[in-house]
Design a protein around this motif. Structure first.
Motif, PDB file in Angstrom:
ATOM      1  N   ASP A  38       0.867  -1.184   0.000  1.00  0.00           N
ATOM      2  CA  ASP A  38       0.000   0.000   0.000  1.00  0.00           C
ATOM      3  C   ASP A  38       0.901   1.231   0.000  1.00  0.00           C
ATOM      4  N   LEU A  39       0.825   2.016  -1.079  1.00  0.00           N
ATOM      5  CA  LEU A  39       1.685   3.195  -1.202  1.00  0.00           C
ATOM      6  C   LEU A  39       1.040   4.462  -0.668  1.00  0.00           C
ATOM      7  N   GLY A  40      -0.188   4.379  -0.177  1.00  0.00           N
ATOM      8  CA  GLY A  40      -0.857   5.612   0.235  1.00  0.00           C
ATOM      9  C   GLY A  40      -0.915   6.587  -0.925  1.00  0.00           C
ATOM     10  N   ASP A  41      -0.817   7.883  -0.627  1.00  0.00           N
ATOM     11  CA  ASP A  41      -0.998   8.904  -1.665  1.00  0.00           C
ATOM     12  C   ASP A  41       0.235   9.131  -2.541  1.00  0.00           C
ATOM     13  N   ILE A  42       1.217   8.272  -2.417  1.00  0.00           N
ATOM     14  CA  ILE A  42       2.317   8.308  -3.386  1.00  0.00           C
ATOM     15  C   ILE A  42       1.804   7.802  -4.734  1.00  0.00           C
ATOM     16  N   TYR A  43       0.729   7.024  -4.698  1.00  0.00           N
ATOM     17  CA  TYR A  43       0.172   6.441  -5.927  1.00  0.00           C
ATOM     18  C   TYR A  43      -1.327   6.693  -5.970  1.00  0.00           C
ATOM     19  N   TRP A  44      -1.779   7.319  -7.044  1.00  0.00           N
ATOM     20  CA  TRP A  44      -3.210   7.533  -7.300  1.00  0.00           C
ATOM     21  C   TRP A  44      -3.527   6.771  -8.574  1.00  0.00           C
ATOM     22  N   SER A  45      -4.007   5.564  -8.485  1.00  0.00           N
ATOM     23  CA  SER A  45      -4.173   4.770  -9.697  1.00  0.00           C
ATOM     24  C   SER A  45      -5.250   5.378 -10.590  1.00  0.00           C
ATOM     25  N   GLY A  46      -4.925   5.491 -11.890  1.00  0.00           N
ATOM     26  CA  GLY A  46      -5.871   5.999 -12.867  1.00  0.00           C
ATOM     27  C   GLY A  46      -6.006   7.504 -12.888  1.00  0.00           C
ATOM     28  N   GLN A  47      -5.214   8.223 -12.084  1.00  0.00           N
ATOM     29  CA  GLN A  47      -5.279   9.685 -12.093  1.00  0.00           C
ATOM     30  C   GLN A  47      -3.935  10.271 -11.659  1.00  0.00           C
ATOM     31  N   TYR A  48      -3.765  11.530 -12.007  1.00  0.00           N
ATOM     32  CA  TYR A  48      -2.514  12.194 -11.652  1.00  0.00           C
ATOM     33  C   TYR A  48      -2.409  12.348 -10.135  1.00  0.00           C
ATOM     34  N   PRO A  49      -1.173  12.331  -9.630  1.00  0.00           N
ATOM     35  CA  PRO A  49      -0.999  12.423  -8.172  1.00  0.00           C
ATOM     36  C   PRO A  49      -1.123  13.850  -7.663  1.00  0.00           C
ATOM     37  N   ASP A  50      -1.420  13.939  -6.381  1.00  0.00           N
ATOM     38  CA  ASP A  50      -1.428  15.212  -5.672  1.00  0.00           C
ATOM     39  C   ASP A  50      -0.089  15.312  -4.952  1.00  0.00           C
ATOM     40  N   ILE A  51       0.873  15.969  -5.591  1.00  0.00           N
ATOM     41  CA  ILE A  51       2.188  16.123  -4.968  1.00  0.00           C
ATOM     42  C   ILE A  51       2.176  17.409  -4.148  1.00  0.00           C
ATOM     43  N   ASN A  52       2.212  17.271  -2.839  1.00  0.00           N
ATOM     44  CA  ASN A  52       2.128  18.420  -1.913  1.00  0.00           C
ATOM     45  C   ASN A  52       3.492  19.092  -1.787  1.00  0.00           C
ATOM     46  N   VAL A  53       3.855  19.873  -2.789  1.00  0.00           N
ATOM     47  CA  VAL A  53       5.172  20.511  -2.784  1.00  0.00           C
ATOM     48  C   VAL A  53       5.335  21.400  -1.553  1.00  0.00           C
ATOM     49  N   GLU A  54       4.268  22.093  -1.188  1.00  0.00           N
ATOM     50  CA  GLU A  54       4.331  22.990  -0.029  1.00  0.00           C
ATOM     51  C   GLU A  54       4.526  22.225   1.276  1.00  0.00           C
ATOM     52  N   SER A  55       4.176  20.951   1.285  1.00  0.00           N
ATOM     53  CA  SER A  55       4.358  20.118   2.478  1.00  0.00           C
ATOM     54  C   SER A  55       5.595  19.242   2.370  1.00  0.00           C
ATOM     55  N   GLY A  56       6.472  19.583   1.426  1.00  0.00           N
ATOM     56  CA  GLY A  56       7.723  18.834   1.316  1.00  0.00           C
ATOM     57  C   GLY A  56       7.692  17.691   0.323  1.00  0.00           C
ATOM     58  N   GLY A  57       6.590  17.532  -0.406  1.00  0.00           N
ATOM     59  CA  GLY A  57       6.531  16.485  -1.419  1.00  0.00           C
ATOM     60  C   GLY A  57       7.340  16.871  -2.648  1.00  0.00           C
ATOM     61  N   SER A  58       7.681  15.867  -3.463  1.00  0.00           N
ATOM     62  CA  SER A  58       8.457  16.152  -4.670  1.00  0.00           C
ATOM     63  C   SER A  58       8.227  15.063  -5.710  1.00  0.00           C
TER      64      SER A  58
END
Ligand SMILES: [Zn+2]
Length: 317
Positions: free
Chosen positions: A196-216
Motif C-alpha cells: 500500500d503506497l498511500g498517496d504516493i500512488y493515485w491509480s488511474g489519475q494524476y498524483p497530488d504532490i504536496n510541494v508545499e508540504s515537502g513532497g516532490s
C-alpha cells in the motif's frame, strides 16, 4: 489528498443532519429534502474488495482503507474521513468482529486519519510518522476538528521502518521522505505480497504532490521505484486513491511521471513561464488515461505542482 479537495465529497449544509454519515455517500446528497435522520436502508458508494484472504480494501470513505484481519485481530491502514467513521466502523465490523489492535496512517491528511479517534477510543494503537504527532494526528487544515486530538495521535511513530508480526504475516511499515509530502509511509505484507503506497500512488489519475508540504516528483518516483524493485506480476498494489492496481500499472505510472517531469524540467531550464508550459500540454500523451473527467487532480493542477517542485532547481541556483 488535501482537505480542500476532500471537500468535494462532503455533503452540503442542508444535509448537515446526516453529516456523520454523508461523506462517502453520494446517494445521501441526492436524497429528497424530506429525508429524516435515520434512512431505513441507506445506500452508499462504500465498496469492499477482497484482495487476499484476510485483506480487504474499502473505498468510498476518503482515502482507501485496508482491513487486515486474522486470528490476532484487525489492523487498519488509514481510517478515511472523520465524517465516514460510522460507515467505516460498520464495514469493518461486517468483515470481522475482532478488535482493531492497530491503525497505521500512510500520511497525516484528513482523508486518511479521520477515523483515528473512533478506533483509538475502542483501544486501537495508532502508528504514524513523527510529524503526525505534531499535527495531532489530523490535517491542521481540516475543518470541524473538535474531537479529541490526543486520541487521534499516533502512539508509536517511526522515521525509519518497523514491523508488525500478526495474523501469520509480517507487515513492514516503511517511512518515505519527500514524496506525496515530506514524510509518508508505505506498508508491505511480506507473505501476502501486497503493498500500500498511500498517496504516493493515485491509480488511474494524476498524483497530488504536496510541494508545499515537502513532497516532490523525484521522491515520488524514487518511492515507486523502490516498490517496483520488490514487486512482481502477482503483487497487489494498493493506491491511496483509485482502484486496486498491479505492478504493470504502477510501472506505467512511473513512466508517466518521468516523461511529464522531463518535459517540465526542460521548460523550467529554458526559463519558460508556467502558463506557457501549461499551453504546451506536457501531459497530452497521458490525459486519456489519467486526466479523465472526475479525477480529483486535473492535468493543470498536476503540471503546476511539478513546475513548483522543479522551478527552484534550475541551473545556477
Ligand atoms: Zn489522500
Amino acid at each position: 489528498m488535501t482537505a480542500n479537495r476532500s471537500g468535494r465529497t462532503t455533503c452540503g449544509r442542508a444535509l448537515a443532519v446526516l453529516a456523520a454519515l454523508c461523506a462517502p455517500v453520494v446517494a445521501y446528497a441526492q436524497a429528497p429534502a424530506s429525508s429524516t435522520v435515520n434512512p431505513p436502508e441507506p445506500v452508499t458508494d462504500l465498496r469492499v474488495q477482497v484482495v487476499r484472504p484476510g485483506l480487504n480494501v474499502i473505498a468510498g470513505v476518503g482515502g482507501n482503507v485496508v482491513v487486515w484481519s486474522g486470528a490476532d485481530g484487525i489492523v487498519l491502514v488509514d481510517t478515511g474521513l472523520a465524517t465516514s467513521s460510522a460507515a467505516l466502523v460498520d464495514a469493518v465490523t461486517r468483515i470481522s468482529e475482532a478488535p482493531v489492535r492497530f491503525v497505521v496512517n500512510t500520511n497525516s491528511h484528513a482523508d486518511h486519519t479521520g477515523g483515528n479517534e473512533v478506533f483509538a477510543r475502542k483501544g486501537a494503537v495508532v502508528i504514524g510518522r513523527e510529524a503526525l504527532v505534531e499535527q495531532g494526528g489530523r490535517d491542521p487544515a481540516a475543518p470541524g476538528d473538535n474531537g479529541d486530538a490526543l486520541l487521534a495521535r499516533p502512539m508509536i511513530t517511526t522515521n525509519d521502518t518497523l514491523a508488525l508480526h500478526l495474523n501469520g504475516d509480517r507487515l513492514d511499515i516503511v517511512h518515505v521522505a519527500d514524496a506525496h509530502t515530506s514524510a509518508d509511509i508505505v506498508v508491505r505484507w511480506n507473505d501476502a505480497d501486497v503493498v500500500d503506497l498511500g498517496d504516493i500512488y493515485w491509480s488511474g489519475q494524476y498524483p497530488d504532490i504536496n510541494v508545499e508540504s515537502g513532497g516532490s516528483l523525484a521522491g515520488t518516483v524514487a518511492a515507486i521505484e523502490a516498490v517496483l524493485a520488490r514487486s512482481n506480476a502477482r503483487t497487489v498494489v494498493i493506491p491511496g486513491h483509485g482502484p486496486v492496481s498491479n505492478r504493470a500499472e504502477l510501472a506505467a505510472y512511473r513512466d508517466m511521471l518521468v516523461a511529464v517531469g522531463r518535459k517540465v524540467r526542460e521548460a523550467v531550464e529554458q526559463g519558460v513561464a508556467v502558463e506557457d508550459v501549461l499551453d504546451a500540454k506536457p501531459t497530452a500523451d497521458f490525459d486519456a488515461r489519467f486526466g479523465h473527467p472526475g479525477a480529483l487532480v486535473t492535468p493543470e493542477e498536476f503540471v503546476r505542482s511539478v513546475y513548483r517542485d522543479l522551478a527552484p532547481k534550475r541551473p545556477g541556483r
